[in-house]
Design a protein around this motif. Structure first.
Motif, PDB file in Angstrom:
ATOM      1  N   VAL A 120       0.834  -1.205   0.000  1.00  0.00           N
ATOM      2  CA  VAL A 120       0.000   0.000   0.000  1.00  0.00           C
ATOM      3  C   VAL A 120       0.870   1.258   0.000  1.00  0.00           C
ATOM      4  O   VAL A 120       0.457   2.297  -0.536  1.00  0.00           O
ATOM      5  CB  VAL A 120      -0.978   0.024   1.194  1.00  0.00           C
ATOM      6  CG1 VAL A 120      -1.963  -1.101   1.096  1.00  0.00           C
ATOM      7  CG2 VAL A 120      -0.257  -0.002   2.525  1.00  0.00           C
ATOM      8  N   LEU A 121       2.063   1.180   0.578  1.00  0.00           N
ATOM      9  CA  LEU A 121       2.966   2.328   0.538  1.00  0.00           C
ATOM     10  C   LEU A 121       3.538   2.512  -0.864  1.00  0.00           C
ATOM     11  O   LEU A 121       3.769   3.640  -1.303  1.00  0.00           O
ATOM     12  CB  LEU A 121       4.091   2.159   1.567  1.00  0.00           C
ATOM     13  CG  LEU A 121       3.646   2.036   3.032  1.00  0.00           C
ATOM     14  CD1 LEU A 121       4.846   1.934   3.960  1.00  0.00           C
ATOM     15  CD2 LEU A 121       2.776   3.225   3.433  1.00  0.00           C
ATOM     16  N   THR A 124       0.788   4.171  -2.768  1.00  0.00           N
ATOM     17  CA  THR A 124       0.730   5.582  -2.386  1.00  0.00           C
ATOM     18  C   THR A 124       1.844   6.373  -3.055  1.00  0.00           C
ATOM     19  O   THR A 124       1.632   7.492  -3.541  1.00  0.00           O
ATOM     20  CB  THR A 124       0.829   5.729  -0.855  1.00  0.00           C
ATOM     21  OG1 THR A 124      -0.300   5.087  -0.254  1.00  0.00           O
ATOM     22  CG2 THR A 124       0.833   7.193  -0.442  1.00  0.00           C
ATOM     23  N   ALA A 165      -3.011   6.350   3.412  1.00  0.00           N
ATOM     24  CA  ALA A 165      -2.144   5.323   4.005  1.00  0.00           C
ATOM     25  C   ALA A 165      -1.300   5.885   5.133  1.00  0.00           C
ATOM     26  O   ALA A 165      -1.110   5.231   6.164  1.00  0.00           O
ATOM     27  CB  ALA A 165      -1.253   4.704   2.929  1.00  0.00           C
ATOM     28  N   LEU A 169      -1.389   5.211   9.164  1.00  0.00           N
ATOM     29  CA  LEU A 169      -0.244   4.296   9.230  1.00  0.00           C
ATOM     30  C   LEU A 169      -0.139   3.561  10.571  1.00  0.00           C
ATOM     31  O   LEU A 169       0.134   2.351  10.602  1.00  0.00           O
ATOM     32  CB  LEU A 169       1.046   5.052   8.927  1.00  0.00           C
ATOM     33  CG  LEU A 169       2.316   4.212   8.794  1.00  0.00           C
ATOM     34  CD1 LEU A 169       2.160   3.173   7.682  1.00  0.00           C
ATOM     35  CD2 LEU A 169       3.514   5.107   8.513  1.00  0.00           C
ATOM     36  N   LEU A 172      -2.226   0.483  10.500  1.00  0.00           N
ATOM     37  CA  LEU A 172      -1.659  -0.600   9.697  1.00  0.00           C
ATOM     38  C   LEU A 172      -0.543  -1.311  10.453  1.00  0.00           C
ATOM     39  O   LEU A 172      -0.444  -2.545  10.431  1.00  0.00           O
ATOM     40  CB  LEU A 172      -1.116  -0.038   8.369  1.00  0.00           C
ATOM     41  CG  LEU A 172      -2.124   0.660   7.453  1.00  0.00           C
ATOM     42  CD1 LEU A 172      -1.420   1.206   6.220  1.00  0.00           C
ATOM     43  CD2 LEU A 172      -3.232  -0.295   7.054  1.00  0.00           C
TER      44      LEU A 172
END
Length: 469
Positions: A120-121, A124, A165, A169, A172
């Motif tokens: 997901v990073l 992003t 994200a 964070l 996550l």
């Protein structure tokens, strides 16, 4: 040659000695990690000849088969469907954690927490790169727009893509930490969301002075933890252990009610008033040190990091860089570290390419050229373990090339918009006006390593001496 994922999975199982020789099997972002009972039963040449396998080697008691991002997940899924399981998941985790020294185990665990978050990073970062491309005046002009005339709703849409994200964070990280350390992931994600609850002053707003933290007991200042990684990691670790301890002591009839209630109540209290302030300060000290190194003038920081990065990779403790890159992106909105390590990776690719083009050995050529291409896609293990480190000097020439490329990247101030992708795929992180310098940094790194390897780093005569020794 097999190209169906199921057939590849079957071939890997057979080549490592069959199901009865597999003690445990797991995977990380790029590698299948297999623990076997008898290493002698592994047909190593057969493994390396299987389609989609980019290399294989032993490290920390594991036979690691390099497949690459995405592919490894698909192959592992097929292996699971074939019913291969040398141990339970819990036994597998314990077995893995017992390998290597305490520092290697700690860093590996750190990596286990961050690896599931990286996709997901990456997404992003790509969104940031694409936004950077479209926000350039020249590109806006193609659509008859300027920075002042862009529709506000469009900007809001891009902010959703690029900010979500990082805004959540801690949730996550806490989710992943609970998962790794044996807790309930749903409790972890709720604990992480509590750390960024809108009722708390936003950390970014506190940082720029537009909001004030809440003071408790006249002493402890509390705000949200939008810009923190380490507090969420520690809270996730302790929270998972606390949940396990509570569950053992609570009557089964009350477990559903009391365990999550007590875990969340105790952990959010500790997180806000103890863990956050203490480890937030530790985190700031670490970041100050990293920024100090990155700010060393005249390209020296890039020279140092670019030279030593791949040395750290072969030790297996490079996952700690995930934490640093996440922090850089969260606090600076940019990632200068990515540009430097990209040069280090491109340099190893250049060294392997030189070996592949210079050697007359068909077998080595067939290994070195695909390994070089793999490294240009950001996966250096086949090039390092299969070629460069195996013959010694090409690896050293790659380190020198990495230092040269890193020096240039640092000198011109290159900084990516994301993390976890490098070299050719990494171009997407530099579409905000940096692409030419990015390409040049990679050319310098790969070119220096290629030239030095071609001239001084490799010969077929030396290859024969090494292989006969």
């Amino acid at each position: 040659m097999k190209n169906n994922n199921r057939e590849i999975a079957e071939a890997i199982i057979a080549a490592v000695g069959g199901e009865t020789n597999i003690k445990s099997i797991a995977h990380c972002a790029t590698r299948l990690r297999i623990m076997v009972y008898d290493e002698e039963k592994i047909e190593k040449e057969t493994v390396e000849g299987i389609d989609k396998v980019k290399g294989a080697y032993f490290h920390s008691g594991q036979y690691q088969i390099i497949l690459g991002t995405g592919t490894v997940n698909q192959i592992y899924e097929k292996i699971e469907k074939l019913g291969v399981s040398g141990s339970t998941k819990e036994d597998q985790k314990k077995e893995k954690n017992n390998q290597g020294n305490w520092f290697q185990r700690m860093i590996r665990t750190f990596g286990d927490v961050f690896v599931p978050i990286i996709p997901v990073l990456v997404a992003t970062g790509l969104f940031m790169g694409v936004r950077g491309l479209f926000m350039q005046d020249q590109v806006l002009g193609w659509f008859g727009l300027t920075a002042e005339t862009i529709p506000e709703n469009f900007l809001l849409f891009t902010e959703i893509l690029t900010d979500t994200a990082f805004a959540f964070l801690p949730a996550l990280i806490a989710w992943s930490a609970f998962r790794v350390f044996g807790g309930s992931p749903v409790i972890g994600i709720v604990l992480g969301l509590m750390l960024v609850n809108p009722a708390l002053p936003n950390a970014w707003a506190v940082g720029d002075g537009s909001a004030d933290p809440i003071t408790f007991f006249g002493l402890i200042e509390v705000s949200g933890y939008q810009s923190s990684v380490l507090p969420a990691f520690i809270a996730g670790f302790l929270g998972a252990k606390l949940e396990i301890a509570i569950r053992k002591r609570v009557p089964e009839a009350l477990d559903l009610i009391l365990t999550p209630f007590l875990t969340l109540f105790i952990m959010i209290t500790l997180a806000l008033f103890v863990i956050g302030p203490v480890f937030g300060a530790v985190e700031q000290i670490v970041m100050t040190g990293v920024l100090f190194l990155l700010d060393v003038p005249f390209g020296i920081s890039g020279l140092i990091i670019g030279f030593f990065h791949q040395l750290i990779v072969i030790t297996g403790v490079h996952h700690i860089f995930n934490f640093l890159e996440v922090q850089l992106l969260d606090q600076l909105g940019a990632n200068p570290f990515n540009a430097i390590i990209t040069a280090a990776i491109a340099a190893q690719a250049g060294a392997a390419l030189a070996v592949g083009l210079k050697t007359r050995s068909k077998k080595l050529k067939a290994l070195a050229l695909p390994s070089s291409f793999s490294a240009f896609l950001g996966i250096t293990e086949p090039a390092i373990f299969g070629v460069n480190l195996r013959y010694g000097k090409p690896f050293v020439m790659g380190l020198i090339g990495g230092g040269a490329g890193g020096f240039f990247a640092s000198l011109v101030g290159l900084a990516g918009t994301g993390m976890a992708i490098t070299v050719l795929p990494g171009t997407l992180l530099y579409l905000n006006g940096q692409i030419l310098f990015y390409i040049l940094a990679n050319i310098i790194a790969a070119g220096v390593a290629f030239g030095l390897t071609w001239l001084f780093g490799y010969s077929d005569k030396k290859k024969e001496e090494i292989e006969q020794a």
